[in-house]
Design a protein around this motif. Structure first.
Motif, PDB file in Angstrom:
ATOM      1  N   ASP A  97     -23.594 -99.308 -42.672  1.00  0.00           N
ATOM      2  CA  ASP A  97     -22.591 -98.187 -42.435  1.00  0.00           C
ATOM      3  C   ASP A  97     -21.904 -97.655 -43.892  1.00  0.00           C
ATOM      4  O   ASP A  97     -21.752 -96.790 -43.874  1.00  0.00           O
ATOM      5  CB  ASP A  97     -21.241 -98.672 -41.514  1.00  0.00           C
ATOM      6  CG  ASP A  97     -20.277 -97.448 -41.100  1.00  0.00           C
ATOM      7  OD1 ASP A  97     -20.751 -96.647 -40.467  1.00  0.00           O
ATOM      8  OD2 ASP A  97     -19.116 -97.900 -41.251  1.00  0.00           O
ATOM      9  N   LYS A 101     -21.900 -94.000 -45.878  1.00  0.00           N
ATOM     10  CA  LYS A 101     -20.661 -93.473 -46.231  1.00  0.00           C
ATOM     11  C   LYS A 101     -20.689 -93.354 -47.691  1.00  0.00           C
ATOM     12  O   LYS A 101     -20.046 -92.308 -48.100  1.00  0.00           O
ATOM     13  CB  LYS A 101     -19.475 -94.455 -45.606  1.00  0.00           C
ATOM     14  CG  LYS A 101     -19.244 -94.192 -44.347  1.00  0.00           C
ATOM     15  CD  LYS A 101     -17.702 -94.434 -44.021  1.00  0.00           C
ATOM     16  CE  LYS A 101     -17.419 -94.290 -42.439  1.00  0.00           C
ATOM     17  NZ  LYS A 101     -18.186 -95.147 -41.470  1.00  0.00           N
ATOM     18  N   TYR A 102     -21.150 -94.521 -48.722  1.00  0.00           N
ATOM     19  CA  TYR A 102     -21.079 -94.114 -49.755  1.00  0.00           C
ATOM     20  C   TYR A 102     -22.222 -93.244 -50.221  1.00  0.00           C
ATOM     21  O   TYR A 102     -22.056 -92.434 -51.257  1.00  0.00           O
ATOM     22  CB  TYR A 102     -21.423 -95.612 -50.548  1.00  0.00           C
ATOM     23  CG  TYR A 102     -20.389 -96.443 -50.706  1.00  0.00           C
ATOM     24  CD1 TYR A 102     -19.272 -96.268 -49.819  1.00  0.00           C
ATOM     25  CD2 TYR A 102     -20.271 -97.567 -51.342  1.00  0.00           C
ATOM     26  CE1 TYR A 102     -18.234 -97.029 -49.869  1.00  0.00           C
ATOM     27  CE2 TYR A 102     -19.269 -98.480 -51.618  1.00  0.00           C
ATOM     28  CZ  TYR A 102     -18.071 -98.145 -50.705  1.00  0.00           C
ATOM     29  OH  TYR A 102     -16.941 -99.010 -50.861  1.00  0.00           O
ATOM     30  N   ASN A 104     -23.074 -90.543 -48.613  1.00  0.00           N
ATOM     31  CA  ASN A 104     -22.198 -89.190 -48.354  1.00  0.00           C
ATOM     32  C   ASN A 104     -21.358 -88.906 -49.656  1.00  0.00           C
ATOM     33  O   ASN A 104     -21.363 -87.687 -50.024  1.00  0.00           O
ATOM     34  CB  ASN A 104     -21.426 -89.339 -47.188  1.00  0.00           C
ATOM     35  CG  ASN A 104     -20.895 -87.988 -46.664  1.00  0.00           C
ATOM     36  OD1 ASN A 104     -21.697 -87.071 -46.956  1.00  0.00           O
ATOM     37  ND2 ASN A 104     -19.645 -87.949 -46.184  1.00  0.00           N
ATOM     38  N   ILE A 105     -20.582 -89.860 -49.996  1.00  0.00           N
ATOM     39  CA  ILE A 105     -19.671 -89.656 -51.144  1.00  0.00           C
ATOM     40  C   ILE A 105     -20.337 -89.109 -52.321  1.00  0.00           C
ATOM     41  O   ILE A 105     -20.074 -88.359 -53.027  1.00  0.00           O
ATOM     42  CB  ILE A 105     -18.802 -91.155 -51.599  1.00  0.00           C
ATOM     43  CG1 ILE A 105     -17.883 -91.112 -50.769  1.00  0.00           C
ATOM     44  CG2 ILE A 105     -18.410 -90.925 -52.651  1.00  0.00           C
ATOM     45  CD1 ILE A 105     -16.581 -90.509 -50.436  1.00  0.00           C
TER      46      ILE A 105
ATOM     47  N   LEU B 126     -14.746 -84.047 -49.764  1.00  0.00           N
ATOM     48  CA  LEU B 126     -14.398 -85.332 -50.398  1.00  0.00           C
ATOM     49  C   LEU B 126     -12.932 -86.053 -49.871  1.00  0.00           C
ATOM     50  O   LEU B 126     -13.008 -87.002 -49.857  1.00  0.00           O
ATOM     51  CB  LEU B 126     -14.586 -85.201 -51.942  1.00  0.00           C
ATOM     52  CG  LEU B 126     -15.584 -85.393 -52.972  1.00  0.00           C
ATOM     53  CD1 LEU B 126     -15.560 -84.965 -54.166  1.00  0.00           C
ATOM     54  CD2 LEU B 126     -16.042 -86.874 -52.788  1.00  0.00           C
ATOM     55  N   SER B 129     -13.935 -87.512 -46.583  1.00  0.00           N
ATOM     56  CA  SER B 129     -14.807 -88.779 -46.735  1.00  0.00           C
ATOM     57  C   SER B 129     -13.716 -89.924 -47.411  1.00  0.00           C
ATOM     58  O   SER B 129     -13.857 -91.076 -47.010  1.00  0.00           O
ATOM     59  CB  SER B 129     -15.741 -88.559 -47.692  1.00  0.00           C
ATOM     60  OG  SER B 129     -16.796 -87.881 -47.110  1.00  0.00           O
ATOM     61  N   PHE B 130     -12.900 -89.549 -48.440  1.00  0.00           N
ATOM     62  CA  PHE B 130     -12.166 -90.662 -48.859  1.00  0.00           C
ATOM     63  C   PHE B 130     -11.001 -91.227 -47.914  1.00  0.00           C
ATOM     64  O   PHE B 130     -10.850 -92.328 -47.912  1.00  0.00           O
ATOM     65  CB  PHE B 130     -11.473 -89.890 -49.911  1.00  0.00           C
ATOM     66  CG  PHE B 130     -12.152 -89.954 -51.300  1.00  0.00           C
ATOM     67  CD1 PHE B 130     -13.112 -90.869 -51.704  1.00  0.00           C
ATOM     68  CD2 PHE B 130     -11.753 -88.835 -52.378  1.00  0.00           C
ATOM     69  CE1 PHE B 130     -13.868 -90.796 -53.010  1.00  0.00           C
ATOM     70  CE2 PHE B 130     -12.877 -89.051 -53.334  1.00  0.00           C
ATOM     71  CZ  PHE B 130     -13.875 -89.608 -53.757  1.00  0.00           C
ATOM     72  N   GLU B 132     -11.453 -91.221 -44.631  1.00  0.00           N
ATOM     73  CA  GLU B 132     -12.239 -92.036 -43.603  1.00  0.00           C
ATOM     74  C   GLU B 132     -12.402 -93.416 -44.313  1.00  0.00           C
ATOM     75  O   GLU B 132     -12.176 -94.567 -43.507  1.00  0.00           O
ATOM     76  CB  GLU B 132     -13.337 -91.436 -43.374  1.00  0.00           C
ATOM     77  CG  GLU B 132     -14.031 -91.809 -42.076  1.00  0.00           C
ATOM     78  CD  GLU B 132     -15.603 -91.225 -41.718  1.00  0.00           C
ATOM     79  OE1 GLU B 132     -16.261 -91.906 -41.055  1.00  0.00           O
ATOM     80  OE2 GLU B 132     -15.847 -90.280 -42.550  1.00  0.00           O
ATOM     81  N   LEU B 133     -12.917 -93.265 -45.417  1.00  0.00           N
ATOM     82  CA  LEU B 133     -13.126 -94.747 -46.137  1.00  0.00           C
ATOM     83  C   LEU B 133     -11.751 -95.770 -46.364  1.00  0.00           C
ATOM     84  O   LEU B 133     -11.941 -96.675 -46.281  1.00  0.00           O
ATOM     85  CB  LEU B 133     -13.623 -94.450 -47.453  1.00  0.00           C
ATOM     86  CG  LEU B 133     -15.537 -94.324 -47.298  1.00  0.00           C
ATOM     87  CD1 LEU B 133     -15.861 -93.588 -48.447  1.00  0.00           C
ATOM     88  CD2 LEU B 133     -16.106 -95.577 -47.097  1.00  0.00           C
TER      89      LEU B 133
END
Lengths: 302, 302
Positions: A97, A101-102, A104-105, B126, B129-130, B132-133
Motif C-alpha cells: 500500500d 501511495k509513494y 502516486n506522490i 499533492l 495525497s499528503f 491521506e498519507l
C-alpha cells in the motif's frame, strides 16, 4: 499470491526448455557415443550421466509444480490448509500500500516539475519580451522594466527550485522502485516458498495418515525429507523478509523525513520569495545544480 | 500596403457579382417588362432605371479598379509618384509593430496562465495525497501534515493569481485585438484612399498636360471633379487616422500602465507569499474571482 513463479523455478524451466537433449533433438550431442545401424536407424548406446541428472531434475520440477499448483487451487477454493502469519501478512500488505501511495506522490511530483518547468520557460520568454518593450516604449519604460526584473528573478529562483524538485523525485524514485522493490522481490520468494512448504506438508500428512506398510516406508521417508527441506527454505525466507521489512521501515522513515523536509523548505522558501533560504536549503541537502552552460561548476564559484 | 481591398470596394464587388441582372442571367427580373417574340427569341422591351444605374456603377468601379491597380503597379516598380506623409507612416508602422509585440506578450501570458493552472491543479492533488498519507503514517505524520498545509495554501493563493492573470489577458486582448484593430481598419481605409487619390491625381495631371482642345475640355472637367472628390475622401480619412492614432496612443498608455502594474503587483505578492497584498491587489483593480462551486457570491460573504 498472484505471481507463483520463483526465480529457482524459472531457472529450472529455462534449463528444461533449452539445455536438455531430448530424443530426436539431441542428435549431434549423442553422435559421439551412439552410431548409425546398418539400416540407417539411430540407436543410442548409453545415456550420459549429465542427461540423466537433467531428466531427473525435470521430473522433480514437474512433481513440484504439480504439488504446488494443487495446493494453490485448494487454497483458492478454500479447501486446503494454509500456514498463516497474520502479523507478517499485515506488514507486507502495508508495504504494498505504501509503495502504491509513494508512487502516486512520485507521479505528482514529476507532473509538478514538468508544469513548473514550463512556467519558468514562459517566465524567461516574458522577461525577454518585457525587456525589448522597455527599450522601445519610453512612455511605459518603467512598467516594462520592473516586470522584466521580476520575471528574471523568478526564473533564477525557479531553476533552483527545479533542482530541489528533481532531487526529491530522484530520491523518492530510488526508495519506491529500488529499495521497496528489492524487499518485495524477497516477499514474492517467501510467498512462493510458503506455498511449496504447505504443499509438501499436506503431502507428508497424507502419506503419514495412510496405512503403515513396508512398501510405503520409503515413500514416507522421502516425503518427510522433502517436507523438512521446504520447511527450512520457507523459514529462511521468512527470516529474510522479517529483517528486510524492519530495515526498510527504518530506511523509509529516514529517507522520507529528509525528503519531505527538503520538499517543504524549498517550496516554502521559493513561494515566499526568500532566495537566501532557498539556496540555504539546497546547500543543507547537498544538492548540486546542473548549470545549463557549463560542464562542471567552476572552481571559482564553489 | 499589402492588402488593397477596402470595405467600400468589397461591397461594390459583392453587388456586382450577386445583385446586378446581366443579360442572359437576369431573365426572371426582366420578364415583367420584356416578352417572348413569335419565333421564341427573348427581346427586352426596355431597361429599368435601377439596372441602368447598377451597370453605371460597375463601369465606374471597373475604371476605378483599373486606375488604382495601375497606380499600385507603378508604385511597386518605383515609377509612379506617391503622396507621402513620413510622420504618419512612421506612426502607422510603429502601431503595427506595437500590436505584434503586444500580441506576443498576450500569447506568453496565456501560456503562463495555462501552465500555472496545471501547477495549481497538481498542487491540489499533492495536498490531497499528503493529507491521506498523514493519516496513515504515524511515524511521518508531522512531515506530511506541513507539506499538505503548504500545498493547500499555495492552491488558494494560486487561484487568486490566476484571476489576476486572466484579467490581464482579457484587457490586453481587448487593447490588442479590438482597440488597435479598429484603428488599423481606418488605417487600411486611409491607405486605400491614398492610392485612389494618387491614381486620380496622376490621371488629372496627364489630361491637364495634354493638348487643350474643345473635345478634351469635358474630359478635363470630369477628371478634375473626380480628383477633387478623392482628395476630399483622402483628407477626411487622413484626419480620422490622425485622431484615432492620438487617442489610441493615450488609451494604450493608460491601459498598459494599469495592466502592467496589476501584473507586477499580483505576481510579486503571490511569489513573495504575501496573500494579503495579493487580495488587496485584486480589490484595487476591481477583479471579481469566479468561485468554482457557486453560481453567485453569497450575500453573506460580500
Amino acid at each position: 499470491m498472484e505471481k507463483m513463479k520463483t526465480t529457482d523455478l524459472e531457472q529450472l524451466r529455462h534449463e528444461a526448455t533449452s539445455n536438455v537433449p531430448l530424443s530426436g533433438s539431441g542428435n549431434s550431442a549423442s553422435n559421439a557415443s551412439g552410431g548409425n545401424s546398418p539400416n540407417g536407424d539411430f540407436v543410442p548406446k548409453s545415456m550420459s550421466l549429465s542427461a540423466q541428472s537433467k531428466i531427473e531434475s525435470i521430473r522433480e520440477w514437474s512433481v513440484n509444480t504439480f504439488k504446488t499448483t494443487k495446493q494453490f487451487i485448494s487454497e483458492r477454493f478454500g479447501k486446503g490448509s494454509r500456514t498463516v502469519d497474520l502479523e507478517m501478512e499485515a506488514s507486507i500488505e502495508s508495504l504494498r500500500d505504501t509503495q502504491k501511495k509513494y508512487a502516486n506522490i512520485l507521479r505528482l511530483a514529476r507532473a509538478m516539475a514538468s508544469h513548473f518547468s514550463n512556467v519558468v520557460h514562459t517566465q524567461r520568454a516574458l522577461g525577454e519580451s518585457f525587456s525589448e518593450l522597455a527599450q522601445k516604449s519610453p512612455e511605459l519604460q518603467e512598467e516594462f522594466v520592473y516586470n522584466c526584473e521580476t520575471q528574471r528573478t523568478l526564473v533564477k529562483n525557479g531553476e533552483i527550485l527545479l533542482g530541489a524538485l528533481n532531487f526529491f523525485i530522484s530520491s523518492v524514485n530510488t526508495l519506491c522502485h529500488k529499495t521497496m522493490e528489492d524487499s518485495l522481490l524477497t516477499v514474492r520468494q517467501y510467498e512462493s516458498a510458503r506455498l511449496e512448504y504447505d504443499a509438501y506438508r499436506v503431502d507428508f500428512e497424507t502419506v503419514q495418515s495412510g496405512p503403515r506398510e513396508a512398501a510405503t516406508q520409503a515413500r514416507l521417508q522421502d516425503s518427510q525429507k522433502k517436507f523438512a527441506d521446504h520447511k527450512q527454505k520457507f523459514e529462511r525466507l521468512r527470516g529474510d523478509v522479517q529483517i528486510k521489512l524492519k530495515f526498510l521501515e527504518e530506511n523509509k522513515v529516514k529517507v522520507m523525513h529528509k525528503q519531505l523536509l527538503l520538499f517543504h523548505n524549498a517550496i516554502s522558501a521559493y513561494f515566499s520569495g526568500n532566495a537566501t533560504a532557498l539556496e540555504a536549503t539546497l546547500k543543507q541537502f547537498n544538492i548540486q545544480l546542473k548549470r545549463p552552460n557549463a560542464e562542471k561548476p567552476s572552481w571559482i564559484e564553489s
